[in-house]
Design a protein around this motif. Structure first.
Motif, PDB file in Angstrom:
ATOM      1  N   ARG A  76      70.383  68.860  21.044  1.00  0.00           N
ATOM      2  CA  ARG A  76      69.422  70.189  20.988  1.00  0.00           C
ATOM      3  C   ARG A  76      68.392  70.318  19.941  1.00  0.00           C
ATOM      4  O   ARG A  76      67.554  70.657  20.247  1.00  0.00           O
ATOM      5  CB  ARG A  76      70.512  71.333  20.742  1.00  0.00           C
ATOM      6  CG  ARG A  76      69.976  72.809  20.971  1.00  0.00           C
ATOM      7  CD  ARG A  76      69.174  72.953  22.194  1.00  0.00           C
ATOM      8  NE  ARG A  76      69.935  72.308  23.553  1.00  0.00           N
ATOM      9  CZ  ARG A  76      70.711  73.396  24.161  1.00  0.00           C
ATOM     10  NH1 ARG A  76      70.640  74.716  23.824  1.00  0.00           N
ATOM     11  NH2 ARG A  76      71.375  72.757  25.383  1.00  0.00           N
ATOM     12  N   LYS A  77      68.590  69.822  18.982  1.00  0.00           N
ATOM     13  CA  LYS A  77      67.642  69.933  17.799  1.00  0.00           C
ATOM     14  C   LYS A  77      66.642  69.010  18.053  1.00  0.00           C
ATOM     15  O   LYS A  77      65.319  69.417  18.002  1.00  0.00           O
ATOM     16  CB  LYS A  77      68.479  69.643  16.387  1.00  0.00           C
ATOM     17  CG  LYS A  77      67.351  69.436  15.270  1.00  0.00           C
ATOM     18  CD  LYS A  77      68.123  69.200  14.081  1.00  0.00           C
ATOM     19  CE  LYS A  77      67.306  69.172  12.716  1.00  0.00           C
ATOM     20  NZ  LYS A  77      67.801  68.557  11.596  1.00  0.00           N
ATOM     21  N   ALA A  78      66.847  67.898  18.502  1.00  0.00           N
ATOM     22  CA  ALA A  78      65.863  66.833  18.841  1.00  0.00           C
ATOM     23  C   ALA A  78      64.703  67.346  19.998  1.00  0.00           C
ATOM     24  O   ALA A  78      63.670  67.265  19.959  1.00  0.00           O
ATOM     25  CB  ALA A  78      66.221  65.511  19.218  1.00  0.00           C
ATOM     26  N   THR A  79      65.646  67.813  20.950  1.00  0.00           N
ATOM     27  CA  THR A  79      64.696  68.343  22.244  1.00  0.00           C
ATOM     28  C   THR A  79      64.016  69.603  21.834  1.00  0.00           C
ATOM     29  O   THR A  79      62.869  69.989  22.403  1.00  0.00           O
ATOM     30  CB  THR A  79      65.753  68.505  23.502  1.00  0.00           C
ATOM     31  OG1 THR A  79      66.767  69.713  23.304  1.00  0.00           O
ATOM     32  CG2 THR A  79      66.332  67.242  23.855  1.00  0.00           C
ATOM     33  N   ARG A  80      64.538  70.515  20.798  1.00  0.00           N
ATOM     34  CA  ARG A  80      63.575  71.647  20.785  1.00  0.00           C
ATOM     35  C   ARG A  80      62.386  71.401  19.740  1.00  0.00           C
ATOM     36  O   ARG A  80      61.329  72.042  19.814  1.00  0.00           O
ATOM     37  CB  ARG A  80      64.640  72.683  19.800  1.00  0.00           C
ATOM     38  CG  ARG A  80      65.614  73.239  20.646  1.00  0.00           C
ATOM     39  CD  ARG A  80      65.025  73.987  21.911  1.00  0.00           C
ATOM     40  NE  ARG A  80      65.826  74.590  22.829  1.00  0.00           N
ATOM     41  CZ  ARG A  80      66.438  73.932  23.862  1.00  0.00           C
ATOM     42  NH1 ARG A  80      66.074  72.682  24.057  1.00  0.00           N
ATOM     43  NH2 ARG A  80      67.147  74.507  24.787  1.00  0.00           N
ATOM     44  N   GLN A  81      62.589  70.308  18.744  1.00  0.00           N
ATOM     45  CA  GLN A  81      61.443  69.636  18.026  1.00  0.00           C
ATOM     46  C   GLN A  81      60.316  69.309  18.996  1.00  0.00           C
ATOM     47  O   GLN A  81      59.328  69.305  18.931  1.00  0.00           O
ATOM     48  CB  GLN A  81      62.005  68.704  17.218  1.00  0.00           C
ATOM     49  CG  GLN A  81      62.650  69.258  16.006  1.00  0.00           C
ATOM     50  CD  GLN A  81      63.398  68.055  15.035  1.00  0.00           C
ATOM     51  OE1 GLN A  81      63.481  67.062  15.508  1.00  0.00           O
ATOM     52  NE2 GLN A  81      63.928  68.502  13.959  1.00  0.00           N
ATOM     53  N   PHE A  82      60.908  68.462  20.068  1.00  0.00           N
ATOM     54  CA  PHE A  82      60.042  67.751  20.835  1.00  0.00           C
ATOM     55  C   PHE A  82      58.955  69.045  21.713  1.00  0.00           C
ATOM     56  O   PHE A  82      57.873  68.785  21.559  1.00  0.00           O
ATOM     57  CB  PHE A  82      60.662  67.103  22.194  1.00  0.00           C
ATOM     58  CG  PHE A  82      60.002  66.799  23.283  1.00  0.00           C
ATOM     59  CD1 PHE A  82      59.116  65.477  23.155  1.00  0.00           C
ATOM     60  CD2 PHE A  82      59.973  67.425  24.575  1.00  0.00           C
ATOM     61  CE1 PHE A  82      58.296  65.214  24.383  1.00  0.00           C
ATOM     62  CE2 PHE A  82      59.351  67.020  25.661  1.00  0.00           C
ATOM     63  CZ  PHE A  82      58.461  65.928  25.544  1.00  0.00           C
ATOM     64  N   PHE A  83      59.793  70.222  22.118  1.00  0.00           N
ATOM     65  CA  PHE A  83      58.871  71.093  22.956  1.00  0.00           C
ATOM     66  C   PHE A  83      58.249  72.108  22.003  1.00  0.00           C
ATOM     67  O   PHE A  83      56.927  72.456  22.090  1.00  0.00           O
ATOM     68  CB  PHE A  83      59.815  72.301  23.759  1.00  0.00           C
ATOM     69  CG  PHE A  83      60.319  71.468  25.040  1.00  0.00           C
ATOM     70  CD1 PHE A  83      59.318  71.669  26.091  1.00  0.00           C
ATOM     71  CD2 PHE A  83      61.397  70.777  25.144  1.00  0.00           C
ATOM     72  CE1 PHE A  83      59.713  70.977  27.242  1.00  0.00           C
ATOM     73  CE2 PHE A  83      61.705  70.196  26.301  1.00  0.00           C
ATOM     74  CZ  PHE A  83      61.056  70.300  27.383  1.00  0.00           C
ATOM     75  N   ASP A  84      58.561  72.172  20.782  1.00  0.00           N
ATOM     76  CA  ASP A  84      57.804  72.829  19.582  1.00  0.00           C
ATOM     77  C   ASP A  84      56.488  72.090  19.245  1.00  0.00           C
ATOM     78  O   ASP A  84      55.519  72.499  19.021  1.00  0.00           O
ATOM     79  CB  ASP A  84      58.615  72.927  18.084  1.00  0.00           C
ATOM     80  CG  ASP A  84      59.715  73.969  18.421  1.00  0.00           C
ATOM     81  OD1 ASP A  84      59.519  74.884  19.408  1.00  0.00           O
ATOM     82  OD2 ASP A  84      60.636  73.983  17.511  1.00  0.00           O
ATOM     83  N   LYS A  85      56.439  70.684  19.363  1.00  0.00           N
ATOM     84  CA  LYS A  85      55.493  69.990  19.080  1.00  0.00           C
ATOM     85  C   LYS A  85      54.513  69.997  19.961  1.00  0.00           C
ATOM     86  O   LYS A  85      53.007  69.984  19.694  1.00  0.00           O
ATOM     87  CB  LYS A  85      55.785  68.485  19.019  1.00  0.00           C
ATOM     88  CG  LYS A  85      54.752  67.602  18.240  1.00  0.00           C
ATOM     89  CD  LYS A  85      55.262  66.125  17.831  1.00  0.00           C
ATOM     90  CE  LYS A  85      55.809  65.374  19.092  1.00  0.00           C
ATOM     91  NZ  LYS A  85      56.056  63.816  18.500  1.00  0.00           N
ATOM     92  N   ILE A  86      54.767  70.156  21.417  1.00  0.00           N
ATOM     93  CA  ILE A  86      53.611  70.560  22.384  1.00  0.00           C
ATOM     94  C   ILE A  86      52.816  71.460  22.157  1.00  0.00           C
ATOM     95  O   ILE A  86      51.688  71.704  22.448  1.00  0.00           O
ATOM     96  CB  ILE A  86      54.473  70.633  23.735  1.00  0.00           C
ATOM     97  CG1 ILE A  86      55.140  69.481  24.102  1.00  0.00           C
ATOM     98  CG2 ILE A  86      53.452  70.822  24.652  1.00  0.00           C
ATOM     99  CD1 ILE A  86      56.014  69.666  25.122  1.00  0.00           C
TER     100      ILE A  86
END
Length: 313
Positions: A76-86
């Motif tokens: 969950r932490k990794a995927t939220r970082q992925f979308f935040d970066k977009i």
């Protein structure tokens, strides 16, 4: 007025259905789309930073012992970082494209079914997308051609001596009776609020402009898109190349023969001189084609499905 989320569109492939071409078009024009609030995430970034962690989480749930772990909280932490970066703003469009969403080609060959881990992997992929998914786009392909192409891809990436033979691949497929309808039902359940946009790969040439337009959204004029640069990637193995490799596997063993696969593939590339790999008899191909055409009709009638055909206006 409440803040709206970005508008998420997923292009899930599948494998061997011109996905790389679609990705190259979108990537070539990512800057142009970005100026209009459409964010295409490079498929390599999606795969590395989103799909792969989701799959590792799924493999652990399946009891597979991979060295790298992604438990739920880490994922969950990794995927939220992925979308935040977009960095997509309210109402802007995010396009995610990765044919590995349901698994890998080799898994189809090993099991003789359409992505035997899909029931676990697709829901995890869907669940970890930070915003509601509005559309899912997928191509379907004749079972005979899909599994032939999947077997070529399997041999391209296989290792070791214990390999699935051509005869085993064919027997597993014909015994299990694949179903795109069952596959799409899993996708539909995983994305319960999304519109499903589907098309037969056999009509891609006549549908490609519509497919790119549908993915890019109404605010983008895809007729002005720059075409991707010509790729000088590896040639596709022909029927002759696969047969030569299988002969070598019988003669010197899988591991030793696989070391020669690039050489064999380059000696017998798919083209006018060497036709595509086709392991099916006329009767087998006719049987698989009838199944495919029947399943396409059923899929086209499913709820929330928009089914594209070349003759439609």
């Amino acid at each position: 007025m409440p803040r709206s989320d970005p508008y998420v569109v997923v292009h899930g492939g599948v494998h061997k259905t011109a996905t790389s071409y679609i990705q190259s078009i979108l990537q070539r024009n990512a800057g142009r789309m970005g100026k209009r609030g459409v964010h295409y995430v490079h498929h390599r970034d999606t795969r590395k930073e989103f799909t792969y962690p989701c799959q590792l989480n799924g493999y652990e749930k399946l009891g597979l012992d991979y060295r790298r772990k992604f438990p739920d909280d880490t994922l969950r932490k990794a995927t939220r970082q992925f979308f935040d970066k977009i960095g997509a703003k309210s109402g802007e469009r995010i396009i995610l494209s990765d044919e590995n969403m349901p698994g890998h080609c080799g898994q189809c060959v090993n099991a003789g079914v359409l992505y035997n881990r899909r029931d676990v992997l697709i829901p995890i992929f869907a669940r970890e997308i930070a915003y509601p998914v509005q559309e899912v786009h997928l191509a379907l392909r004749n079972y005979a051609d899909f599994f032939a192409a999947a077997y070529v891809e399997y041999l391209r990436s296989a290792s070791g001596d214990k390999l699935v033979t051509e005869a085993q691949m064919k027997l597993r497929l014909l015994s299990n009776l694949p179903s795109w309808k069952g596959f799409i039902e899993v996708v539909s359940d995983a994305f319960p609020d999304a519109r499903l946009v589907l098309w037969p790969h056999e009509e891609f040439g006549r549908l490609s402009q519509r497919i790119i337009q549908n993915l890019s959204g109404p605010g983008i004029d895809v007729e002005k898109f720059a075409q991707p640069k010509r790729s000088r990637g590896r040639p596709t193995a022909s029927h002759r190349a696969v047969q030569e490799l299988l002969i070598e596997i019988d003669r010197i063993g899988g591991a030793a023969a696989l070391e020669k696969r690039v050489e064999i593939q380059e000696r017998f590339p798919k083209g006018d001189k060497y036709p595509a790999y086709d392991p099916w008899s006329q009767h087998e191909r006719a049987h698989l084609t009838r199944m495919y055409e029947r399943d396409l009709e059923e899929v086209a009638g499913m709820e929330r499905v928009t089914f594209l055909r070349a003759g439609d206006t």
